[in-house]
Design an enzyme around this catalytic site. Structure first.
Site, PDB file in Angstrom:
ATOM      1  N   LYS A  50       0.827  -1.195   0.000  1.00 33.68           N
ATOM      2  CA  LYS A  50       0.000   0.000   0.000  1.00 33.68           C
ATOM      3  C   LYS A  50       0.870   1.257   0.000  1.00 33.68           C
ATOM      4  CE  LYS A  50      -3.756  -2.127   2.670  1.00 33.68           C
ATOM      5  NZ  LYS A  50      -4.870  -1.903   1.723  1.00 33.68           N
ATOM      6  N   ARG A 100     -10.330 -11.692   1.566  1.00 33.39           N
ATOM      7  CA  ARG A 100     -11.179 -12.745   1.000  1.00 33.39           C
ATOM      8  C   ARG A 100     -10.490 -14.105   1.039  1.00 33.39           C
ATOM      9  NH1 ARG A 100     -11.466  -9.391  -4.440  1.00 33.39           N
ATOM     10  NH2 ARG A 100     -11.146  -7.808  -2.840  1.00 33.39           N
TER      11      ARG A 100
END
Length: 494
Positions: A277, A351
């Site tokens: 990030k 996920r």
């Protein structure tokens, strides 16, 4: 802060401060009129002078008598004859905030005598308890010097008619339990990643287990390897922190009752992994375990409430870190379900840990499964910070969650889950890819999870926009503990 229910004569009150609602056209309710009479008409005189603005939440402090109500805090409920939920909440928050600056003794409220359209006394009392606790919350456990409030009331008393006292006390106890659950979720979310590790979450679950006599099991890496949780372990392999799969069970229903399972994403810090990030605001990635925090907060609330329902909380937890061992874009892993996943972006890790947890929960033969996750930035773009995103193929489950969100002022909005979106997850090398491109990112993330939930009724809550606040008031919101608790309470009643 302590809460109590009182049934005294409003005109014979003795307290540090009483909060009195002012209705449209500067009118007082029955209790307000009695208090005004005991003070020689001081309230009505101030209102006649126009000293209180009509906007909902406007306040005016009057000084009463030391042997009665030492201070009277008037709060406007708005100019409309019909009081909306929004106006009531704004007025309640404003009144409690102002009262908290003028009285360190007991504050007494009769705000609930202002009737709200389509809402009962229980709703009004719960709003006040939660608002008071919200205002009293501080996260100071890691500060060497605590910030001092100039004044902070020790307790809030709610004045009701004698015939409503028993029901009111039950409502206040339930609301306090909910506030305790919200505060637990906030505390866990606000902890930094070097404190709130997967092991810390496991210990928090064990503490809950000891306090409320709940069954707690923590699966370690070897047990996850035996279960073939290849997706969860793939995310964890880049970190020195050991992963945990935390299972906590609350059995308030009958032995034959199928449980509701809550699955909370517990990434205790998310760098993005190899798909790292950007640096700005990366500190907020400590909040990537707020789904896990909400599960523990909800279970704490329902255990204190003693709801007649069976609930299982399952928390897959690890860090997502870049290292020589970390997964790489293009890697293919095999999930517990046997389905293979091509990892195109290591920052779509939530996920991956959830899909193995969603397969694991099949063993509980659940009545319903809800996963809660700070899953996608795309959800924030779509819905902002007011509504959590809700995905489900079940109209029944969607209706129940939406109703609970409205009731508890913790709203969610149903998003599409059409089969056409599944096309974006196609991979030439594996059963699926873990991302489907920028378009509809929150939807394709939910579609990914749906592939692991065929055995039961399921809903997914993406709380990336609602789990915490940024800016000067940065901090965990404790959401969606109210929504989940309301949903479970309603199911328990049915």
């Amino acid at each position: 802060m302590r809460f109590s229910v009182k049934t005294a004569d409003p005109g014979a009150l003795r307290c540090g401060c009483v909060i009195v609602p002012v209705l449209a056209k500067a009118r007082l309710g029955e209790a307000g009129t009695a208090i005004d009479k005991s003070l020689g008409g001081a309230i009505s005189k101030a209102l006649a002078r126009g000293d209180l603005a009509s906007k909902a939440g406007s306040t005016l402090l009057l000084y009463g008598e030391e042997r009665k109500a030492a201070r009277v805090l008037l709060v406007s409920m708005g100019a409309d004859a019909t009081i909306s939920e929004k106006s009531f909440r704004e007025a309640t928050l404003a009144g409690l905030r102002h009262a908290g600056t003028v009285s360190s003794a007991e504050v007494l409220s009769v705000v609930h005598e202002a009737s709200v359209e389509n809402r009962d006394l229980a709703w009004q009392l719960r709003v006040q308890v939660l608002a008071a606790r919200q205002g009293a919350y501080r996260f100071e456990s890691l500060k060497s010097k605590k910030e001092k409030d100039p004044v902070r009331p020790a307790s809030l008393a709610l004045l009701v008619a004698r015939e409503h006292a028993a029901a009111a006390r039950k409502t206040v106890a339930q609301a306090t339990a909910l506030a305790n659950g919200v505060d637990l979720a906030k505390d866990l979310g606000n902890l930094p990643g070097n404190v709130c590790t997967p092991a810390h979450l496991a210990n928090a679950a064990r503490s809950l287990g000891r306090e409320f006599r709940l069954k707690v099991q923590v699966l370690e890496r070897k047990q996850m390897q035996a279960l073939k949780m290849g997706a969860l372990l793939a995310v964890a392999q880049g970190s020195d922190e050991a992963p945990k799969l935390i299972v906590i069970q609350y059995n308030g229903g009958t032995a034959k009752q199928a449980p509701v399972v809550l699955v909370g994403k517990g990434i205790t810090f998310d760098t993005g992994g190899i798909s790292i990030k950007p640096a700005p605001e990366m500190d907020e990635m400590k909040y990537d375990m707020c789904g896990a925090a909400s599960v523990l907060g909800t279970i704490r609330a329902i255990a204190e409430m003693k709801l007649a329902i069976n609930v299982v909380g399952v928390i897959p937890s690890c860090e997502n870190m870049p290292s020589g061992r970390a997964i790489k874009p293009g890697d293919i892993v095999t999930s517990m379900s046997g389905q293979t996943v091509e990892i195109l972006n290591t920052d779509a890790e939530g996920r991956l840990i959830l899909c193995d947890a969603l397969t694991y929960v099949e063993r509980f033969k659940p009545a319903a499964v809800i996963d809660i996750a700070t899953l996608t930035g795309a959800c924030v773009i779509a819905l902002g910070h007011h509504n959590s995103a809700m995905f489900t193929s079940s109209d029944t489950l969607a209706g129940q969650l939406s109703a609970a969100g409205r009731e508890m002022a913790d709203p969610c909005w149903r998003m599409p889950l059409d089969d056409e979106y599944q096309e974006a997850l196609k991979s030439p090398f594996a059963d699926m890819a873990n991302v489907g491109g920028r378009a509809g990112g929150a939807v394709t993330a939910a579609c990914f999870l749906s592939r692991f939930t065929k055995a039961y009724e399921w809903a997914h809550l993406d709380i990336a926009g609602t789990a915490w606040r940024s800016g000067t008031n940065k901090g965990s919101s404790g959401r969606p503990v109210p929504l989940l608790t309301g949903f479970l309470a309603a199911r328990a009643q049915r």
